[in-house]
Design a protein around this motif. Structure first.
Motif, PDB file in Angstrom:
ATOM      1  N   GLY A   1       0.814  -1.212   0.000  1.00 47.51           N
ATOM      2  CA  GLY A   1       0.000   0.000   0.000  1.00 47.51           C
ATOM      3  C   GLY A   1       0.844   1.257   0.000  1.00 47.51           C
ATOM      4  O   GLY A   1       0.544   2.224  -0.703  1.00 47.51           O
ATOM      5  N   ALA A   2       1.924   1.248   0.778  1.00 48.13           N
ATOM      6  CA  ALA A   2       2.807   2.415   0.837  1.00 48.13           C
ATOM      7  C   ALA A   2       3.492   2.653  -0.512  1.00 48.13           C
ATOM      8  O   ALA A   2       3.600   3.802  -0.973  1.00 48.13           O
ATOM      9  N   VAL A   3       3.929   1.579  -1.159  1.00 47.34           N
ATOM     10  CA  VAL A   3       4.570   1.703  -2.471  1.00 47.34           C
ATOM     11  C   VAL A   3       3.556   2.240  -3.489  1.00 47.34           C
ATOM     12  O   VAL A   3       3.872   3.129  -4.288  1.00 47.34           O
ATOM     13  N   THR A   4       2.339   1.726  -3.442  1.00 45.67           N
ATOM     14  CA  THR A   4       1.288   2.187  -4.350  1.00 45.67           C
ATOM     15  C   THR A   4       0.985   3.662  -4.117  1.00 45.67           C
ATOM     16  O   THR A   4       0.851   4.441  -5.071  1.00 45.67           O
ATOM     17  N   ASP A   5       0.882   4.063  -2.853  1.00 50.32           N
ATOM     18  CA  ASP A   5       0.637   5.479  -2.538  1.00 50.32           C
ATOM     19  C   ASP A   5       1.729   6.370  -3.112  1.00 50.32           C
ATOM     20  O   ASP A   5       1.446   7.444  -3.660  1.00 50.32           O
ATOM     21  N   LYS A   6       2.979   5.933  -3.007  1.00 49.42           N
ATOM     22  CA  LYS A   6       4.102   6.721  -3.557  1.00 49.42           C
ATOM     23  C   LYS A   6       4.018   6.798  -5.071  1.00 49.42           C
ATOM     24  O   LYS A   6       4.294   7.843  -5.666  1.00 49.42           O
ATOM     25  N   ALA A   7       3.641   5.680  -5.717  1.00 52.50           N
ATOM     26  CA  ALA A   7       3.509   5.683  -7.171  1.00 52.50           C
ATOM     27  C   ALA A   7       2.402   6.641  -7.608  1.00 52.50           C
ATOM     28  O   ALA A   7       2.567   7.399  -8.573  1.00 52.50           O
ATOM     29  N   ILE A   8       1.289   6.633  -6.887  1.00 56.34           N
ATOM     30  CA  ILE A   8       0.187   7.553  -7.204  1.00 56.34           C
ATOM     31  C   ILE A   8       0.637   9.000  -7.015  1.00 56.34           C
ATOM     32  O   ILE A   8       0.382   9.858  -7.863  1.00 56.34           O
ATOM     33  N   GLU A   9       1.315   9.261  -5.918  1.00 52.52           N
ATOM     34  CA  GLU A   9       1.827  10.613  -5.648  1.00 52.52           C
ATOM     35  C   GLU A   9       2.753  11.073  -6.774  1.00 52.52           C
ATOM     36  O   GLU A   9       2.656  12.206  -7.253  1.00 52.52           O
TER      37      GLU A   9
ATOM     38  N   MET B   1       2.798   9.968  -9.951  1.00 53.34           N
ATOM     39  CA  MET B   1       2.051  10.187 -11.184  1.00 53.34           C
ATOM     40  C   MET B   1       1.234  11.478 -11.131  1.00 53.34           C
ATOM     41  O   MET B   1       1.129  12.186 -12.130  1.00 53.34           O
ATOM     42  N   LEU B   2       0.679  11.793  -9.977  1.00 52.68           N
ATOM     43  CA  LEU B   2      -0.039  13.062  -9.831  1.00 52.68           C
ATOM     44  C   LEU B   2       0.921  14.227 -10.001  1.00 52.68           C
ATOM     45  O   LEU B   2       0.577  15.244 -10.615  1.00 52.68           O
ATOM     46  N   GLY B   3       2.131  14.076  -9.467  1.00 46.64           N
ATOM     47  CA  GLY B   3       3.160  15.096  -9.626  1.00 46.64           C
ATOM     48  C   GLY B   3       3.567  15.289 -11.074  1.00 46.64           C
ATOM     49  O   GLY B   3       3.985  16.375 -11.478  1.00 46.64           O
ATOM     50  N   GLU B   4       3.434  14.237 -11.865  1.00 46.00           N
ATOM     51  CA  GLU B   4       3.709  14.304 -13.304  1.00 46.00           C
ATOM     52  C   GLU B   4       2.511  14.849 -14.082  1.00 46.00           C
ATOM     53  O   GLU B   4       2.517  14.860 -15.305  1.00 46.00           O
ATOM     54  N   LYS B   5       1.486  15.250 -13.354  1.00 44.86           N
ATOM     55  CA  LYS B   5       0.268  15.849 -13.932  1.00 44.86           C
ATOM     56  C   LYS B   5      -0.527  14.867 -14.792  1.00 44.86           C
ATOM     57  O   LYS B   5      -1.222  15.257 -15.728  1.00 44.86           O
TER      58      LYS B   5
ATOM     59  N   LEU C   1      -8.039   9.876 -13.543  1.00 43.22           N
ATOM     60  CA  LEU C   1      -8.739   8.764 -14.171  1.00 43.22           C
ATOM     61  C   LEU C   1      -7.761   7.836 -14.899  1.00 43.22           C
ATOM     62  O   LEU C   1      -7.913   6.613 -14.863  1.00 43.22           O
ATOM     63  N   ALA C   2      -6.752   8.399 -15.537  1.00 36.74           N
ATOM     64  CA  ALA C   2      -5.748   7.586 -16.223  1.00 36.74           C
ATOM     65  C   ALA C   2      -4.950   6.760 -15.206  1.00 36.74           C
ATOM     66  O   ALA C   2      -4.668   5.579 -15.435  1.00 36.74           O
ATOM     67  N   ILE C   3      -4.594   7.385 -14.098  1.00 34.52           N
ATOM     68  CA  ILE C   3      -3.847   6.684 -13.047  1.00 34.52           C
ATOM     69  C   ILE C   3      -4.677   5.533 -12.496  1.00 34.52           C
ATOM     70  O   ILE C   3      -4.217   4.387 -12.417  1.00 34.52           O
ATOM     71  N   ALA C   4      -5.913   5.837 -12.131  1.00 37.03           N
ATOM     72  CA  ALA C   4      -6.783   4.817 -11.547  1.00 37.03           C
ATOM     73  C   ALA C   4      -7.035   3.685 -12.536  1.00 37.03           C
ATOM     74  O   ALA C   4      -7.010   2.504 -12.162  1.00 37.03           O
ATOM     75  N   SER C   5      -7.258   4.027 -13.783  1.00 36.56           N
ATOM     76  CA  SER C   5      -7.519   3.007 -14.794  1.00 36.56           C
ATOM     77  C   SER C   5      -6.306   2.104 -14.984  1.00 36.56           C
ATOM     78  O   SER C   5      -6.440   0.873 -15.082  1.00 36.56           O
ATOM     79  N   ALA C   6      -5.124   2.683 -15.026  1.00 37.20           N
ATOM     80  CA  ALA C   6      -3.907   1.888 -15.182  1.00 37.20           C
ATOM     81  C   ALA C   6      -3.682   0.976 -13.975  1.00 37.20           C
ATOM     82  O   ALA C   6      -3.329  -0.199 -14.124  1.00 37.20           O
TER      83      ALA C   6
ATOM     84  N   GLY D   1      -6.362  -1.798 -14.091  1.00 39.10           N
ATOM     85  CA  GLY D   1      -6.027  -2.765 -15.142  1.00 39.10           C
ATOM     86  C   GLY D   1      -4.863  -3.657 -14.747  1.00 39.10           C
ATOM     87  O   GLY D   1      -4.906  -4.872 -14.949  1.00 39.10           O
ATOM     88  N   GLY D   2      -3.833  -3.060 -14.178  1.00 38.60           N
ATOM     89  CA  GLY D   2      -2.690  -3.843 -13.718  1.00 38.60           C
ATOM     90  C   GLY D   2      -3.069  -4.801 -12.599  1.00 38.60           C
ATOM     91  O   GLY D   2      -2.631  -5.952 -12.572  1.00 38.60           O
ATOM     92  N   SER D   3      -3.910  -4.327 -11.692  1.00 40.90           N
ATOM     93  CA  SER D   3      -4.357  -5.170 -10.578  1.00 40.90           C
ATOM     94  C   SER D   3      -5.169  -6.351 -11.083  1.00 40.90           C
ATOM     95  O   SER D   3      -4.976  -7.492 -10.637  1.00 40.90           O
TER      96      SER D   3
END
Length: 87
Positions: A17-25, A27-31, A35-40, A43-45
């Motif tokens: 969960g912590a690794v996933t939170d960092k990845a989301i953070e 990707m959000l920082g990359e603007k 919806l694209a983040i959540a969908s990816a 899909g991966g999950s």
């Protein structure tokens, strides 16, 4: 994966969960659009689950997720404010 007898989250789930939170953070920082983040991530999950469990187990897991959404467990603050005037 099950919660501990005391209701605690297993260490490997907490770590994932912590690794996933960092990845989301990141990707959000990359603007990237949320919806694209959540969908990816979804899909991966689903792809990972399809490789590691049977279809009926996946369907039970997805049903539990849908039940949680319907019950307002994932975003209770948002659900309470839907339809109410701002302010």
């Amino acid at each position: 994966m099950r919660l501990g007898q005391d209701g605690s989250v297993p260490a490997e789930l907490s770590h994932a969960g912590a690794v996933t939170d960092k990845a989301i953070e990141y990707m959000l920082g990359e603007k990237l659009p949320p919806l694209a983040i959540a969908s990816a991530l979804l899909g991966g999950s689903l792809g990972l689950l399809a490789r590691t469990m049977d279809q009926s187990s996946m369907l039970r897991m997805l049903q539990n997720a849908m039940d949680s959404v319907r019950a307002g467990e994932l975003h209770p603050v948002h659900d309470r404010s839907v339809g109410r005037p701002a302010g």
